[in-house]
Design a protein around this motif. Structure first.
Motif, short mmCIF file in Angstrom:
data_model
loop_
_atom_site.label_atom_id
_atom_site.label_comp_id
_atom_site.label_asym_id
_atom_site.label_seq_id
_atom_site.Cartn_x
_atom_site.Cartn_y
_atom_site.Cartn_z
N GLY A 46 13.71 13.09 35.97
CA GLY A 46 12.58 12.94 35.03
C GLY A 46 12.83 12.85 33.58
N ARG A 47 12.15 13.38 32.59
CA ARG A 47 12.49 13.03 31.31
C ARG A 47 11.66 13.99 30.47
N ARG A 48 11.73 13.90 28.90
CA ARG A 48 11.14 14.67 28.09
C ARG A 48 10.01 13.72 27.19
N THR A 49 9.87 12.67 27.71
CA THR A 49 8.74 11.68 27.30
C THR A 49 7.36 12.12 27.92
N THR A 50 6.44 11.60 27.28
CA THR A 50 4.97 11.78 27.77
C THR A 50 4.83 10.80 28.86
N LYS A 51 5.67 9.36 28.64
CA LYS A 51 5.61 8.26 29.70
C LYS A 51 7.10 8.03 30.04
N GLY A 52 6.93 7.37 31.34
CA GLY A 52 8.30 7.08 31.86
C GLY A 52 8.30 6.71 33.38
N VAL A 53 8.42 5.41 33.56
CA VAL A 53 8.60 4.78 34.98
C VAL A 53 9.88 4.08 35.27
N ALA A 54 11.02 4.57 34.88
CA ALA A 54 12.21 4.16 35.14
C ALA A 54 12.53 4.55 36.47
N GLY A 55 12.14 3.66 37.49
CA GLY A 55 12.70 4.11 38.98
C GLY A 55 11.53 4.82 39.64
N TYR A 56 11.71 5.22 40.89
CA TYR A 56 10.86 6.09 41.59
C TYR A 56 10.77 7.42 40.89
N ASP A 57 9.52 8.06 41.06
CA ASP A 57 9.00 9.22 40.60
C ASP A 57 9.68 10.52 41.59
N LEU A 58 11.18 10.69 41.33
CA LEU A 58 11.95 11.49 42.09
C LEU A 58 11.45 12.97 41.73
N THR B 88 16.59 24.20 39.60
CA THR B 88 17.26 25.52 38.67
C THR B 88 16.66 25.24 37.10
N GLU B 89 16.04 24.40 37.10
CA GLU B 89 15.10 24.23 35.57
C GLU B 89 14.11 23.29 35.56
N VAL B 90 13.04 23.55 34.75
CA VAL B 90 11.87 22.61 34.52
C VAL B 90 11.60 22.56 33.26
N THR B 91 11.37 21.17 33.11
CA THR B 91 10.70 20.84 31.73
C THR B 91 9.28 20.55 31.81
N LEU B 92 8.46 21.19 31.21
CA LEU B 92 7.09 21.24 31.16
C LEU B 92 6.30 20.80 30.02
N ARG B 93 5.29 20.12 30.13
CA ARG B 93 4.38 19.75 29.07
C ARG B 93 3.26 20.75 28.74
N LEU B 94 3.07 20.86 27.55
CA LEU B 94 2.15 21.76 27.11
C LEU B 94 1.03 21.09 26.35
N ARG B 95 -0.10 21.98 25.97
CA ARG B 95 -1.21 21.71 25.32
C ARG B 95 -1.40 22.48 24.20
N PRO B 96 -2.25 22.18 23.04
CA PRO B 96 -2.62 23.10 22.12
C PRO B 96 -3.50 23.93 22.84
N ALA B 97 -3.49 25.15 21.80
CA ALA B 97 -4.24 26.47 22.48
C ALA B 97 -5.61 25.86 22.18
N VAL C 84 -3.24 20.30 37.84
CA VAL C 84 -2.39 21.38 38.72
C VAL C 84 -1.11 21.34 38.11
N THR C 85 0.02 21.97 38.69
CA THR C 85 1.18 21.87 38.20
C THR C 85 1.75 20.61 37.98
N ARG C 86 1.79 19.66 39.00
CA ARG C 86 2.54 18.61 38.92
C ARG C 86 1.92 17.61 37.63
N ASP C 87 0.76 17.99 37.20
CA ASP C 87 0.47 17.33 36.08
C ASP C 87 1.21 17.76 34.79
N TYR C 88 1.99 18.72 34.88
CA TYR C 88 2.63 19.25 33.59
C TYR C 88 4.23 19.08 33.69
N VAL C 89 4.70 18.65 34.82
CA VAL C 89 6.16 18.64 35.00
C VAL C 89 6.61 17.23 34.58
N LEU C 90 7.53 17.33 33.45
CA LEU C 90 8.10 16.13 33.01
C LEU C 90 9.37 15.79 33.75
#
Length: 469
Positions: free
Chosen positions: A185-197, A212-221, A159-165
């Motif tokens: 959050g972050r731009r990296t695929t991993k990250g546990v610095a503090g609570y998951d706000l 006001t802005e969202v960073t999203l992970r993508l997958r290969p087509a 779902v959407t949560r799985d793609y919001v970095l």
């Protein structure tokens, strides 16, 4: 008093395009949940930038004006409905794709970007954004994030949560004065610095701040067109057995959707897609595993359909036909809306309980004398019973509202939830209170109080206390 507040807000936002026309305010003051209550907004603002959102929130905090964020207004629980005297903050004009980072497979977008527009943009770079609610041609990423939208592909791809970095939000409370813009959050695929706000904001329905802005992970087509397996059943029970059997066999199609006969007939009468509507229930499976393994998987799905009592089950080799079938699934809700008022449920139960939940939907409909059409993301147990009410029939409406609450209770009784992807909004607050223990609800209220001590952001939604509940 309202006039003084409106003048004060206009004075605090020089150059902003405040909307005060009553007809326009009525249009932007509610979502698609026809029977959810809506208040009368003081004004609306079609924001064009994060800075403008920041100034608007700061001004509203100073003047004591609630802020109700809004995207495309496609919600089905009343989560974007105005409260009396609020500012409706329309984010649909913040629709820029800020960045597509092909190397790191991510995109940065403003909240007003339409889901399908993002899909098309990243596809040009050989990438794919999987979350695909049925409203994808119209709904915005900001709204998808705020409700943690799922969709047809969520069974296999999440779902959407799985793609919001990460995201940017305008907040108040301990993060700074109201109007402060924070990046979470972050731009990296991993990250546990503090609570998951970031995760906390996903699904919060605009009650903790304005995204006001969202960073999203993508997958290969995906490398090739998915195979479609269609099964026609004599009733919902057989379709439910097929869903449970697929789960027990470990088969995970990319999508597994259910439509009953009422839905099929409504779509065909409206759009004439040539899908046929003779079955009492139809299951649509999409298999996107590449190569020979995908062929074997599709055949295994077809075999499960037949073992579970399907009248017939076939692999569709025609991509046009396959697209028409899934288009029917996406069009089911608007097709039914043409018949009259619709109350939309959003239940989710463990996949093993899908047959029982389908049986309870039919029983509740019979007991209350309510016509219920059923569509579902059947593969992950997310069922959407649609309660149909003749226009202007108050007795039928009362019966439908009682059936609505009984459906929520039935889902909870099967260890399920009252909302899988539409959000709590206004319609599901009673159900949420029955589902969540008192201590959990107290924690939710504490989070809301800590991050929004003025109760400025979308008050009364999700954790809102109502003496009548």
């Amino acid at each position: 008093m309202s006039l003084r507040l409106a003048d004060g807000l206009a004075g605090a936002l020089p150059g902003s395009r405040l909307i005060t026309d009553p007809d326009v305010l009525a249009g932007v003051g509610r979502d698609q949940a026809q029977w959810a209550p809506a208040g009368v907004a003081l004004a609306a603002l079609r924001a064009r930038s994060g800075e403008e959102v920041s100034r608007a929130v700061a001004a509203c905090a100073e003047l004591g004006i609630p802020v109700v964020p809004r995207g495309a207004g496609t919600g089905l629980s009343g989560g974007a409905n105005a409260v009396d005297g609020c500012l409706v903050l329309d984010l649909s004009k913040m629709d820029s794709i800020v960045e597509i980072d092909v190397e790191n497979m991510l995109a940065v977008v403003q909240p007003g970007v339409v889901n399908n527009a993002l899909k098309a943009a990243v596809a040009e770079h050989g990438l794919w954004y999987p979350p695909d609610p049925a409203s994808a041609p119209w709904s915005t990423i900001g709204g998808n994030v705020s409700t943690n939208a799922g969709g047809l592909c969520c069974l296999k791809y999440g779902v959407t949560r799985d793609y919001v970095l990460g995201l940017e939000a305008v907040v108040g409370g301990p993060g700074g004065a109201y109007g402060t813009r924070l990046r979470l959050g972050r731009r990296t695929t991993k990250g546990v610095a503090g609570y998951d706000l970031t995760g906390l904001f996903v699904g919060s329905e605009g009650t903790l701040g304005v995204i006001t802005e969202v960073t999203l992970r993508l997958r290969p087509a995906r490398p090739e067109a998915p195979r479609t397996v269609v099964g026609a059943f004599g009733g919902l029970a057989g379709a439910g057995r097929a869903v449970a059997e697929l789960t027990s066999c470990g088969l995970v199609p990319a999508a597994l959707e259910l439509l009953d006969r009422v839905c099929l007939e409504a779509v065909e009468d409206w759009r004439h897609l040539g899908i046929g509507a003779s079955a009492e229930a139809m299951l649509l499976a999409s298999v996107d595993t590449p190569g020979a393994a995908g062929d074997e998987e599709a055949e295994a799905v077809r075999a499960v359909f037949l073992r579970s009592g399907a009248d017939w089950a076939e692999l569709s080799g025609d991509p046009v036909e396959a697209e028409a079938l899934f288009e029917a699934r996406r069009l089911a809700y608007p097709a039914l809306e043409r018949l009259g008022p619709v109350i939309t449920e959003d239940l989710c139960v463990p996949r093993s309980e899908v047959p029982e939940m389908l049986a309870r939907i039919e029983e509740i409909g019979r007991r209350h004398g309510v016509r219920i059409a059923t569509i579902a993301h059947a593969g992950d147990g997310n069922l959407h019973p649609l309660l149909l009410v003749p226009p202007g029939d108050d007795t039928a409406r009362t019966a439908a509202e009682a059936a609505f609450e009984d459906l929520l209770t039935a889902a909870i009784g099967l260890r399920g939830t009252v909302t899988g992807e539409h959000g709590v909004g206004l319609l599901k607050r009673r159900g949420m209170q029955r589902e969540l223990p008192l201590g959990v609800r107290a924690m939710q209220r504490a989070v809301k109080q800590a991050l929004d001590p003025l109760d400025l952001f979308n008050p009364g939604k999700v954790t809102g206390d109502d003496p009548g509940l």
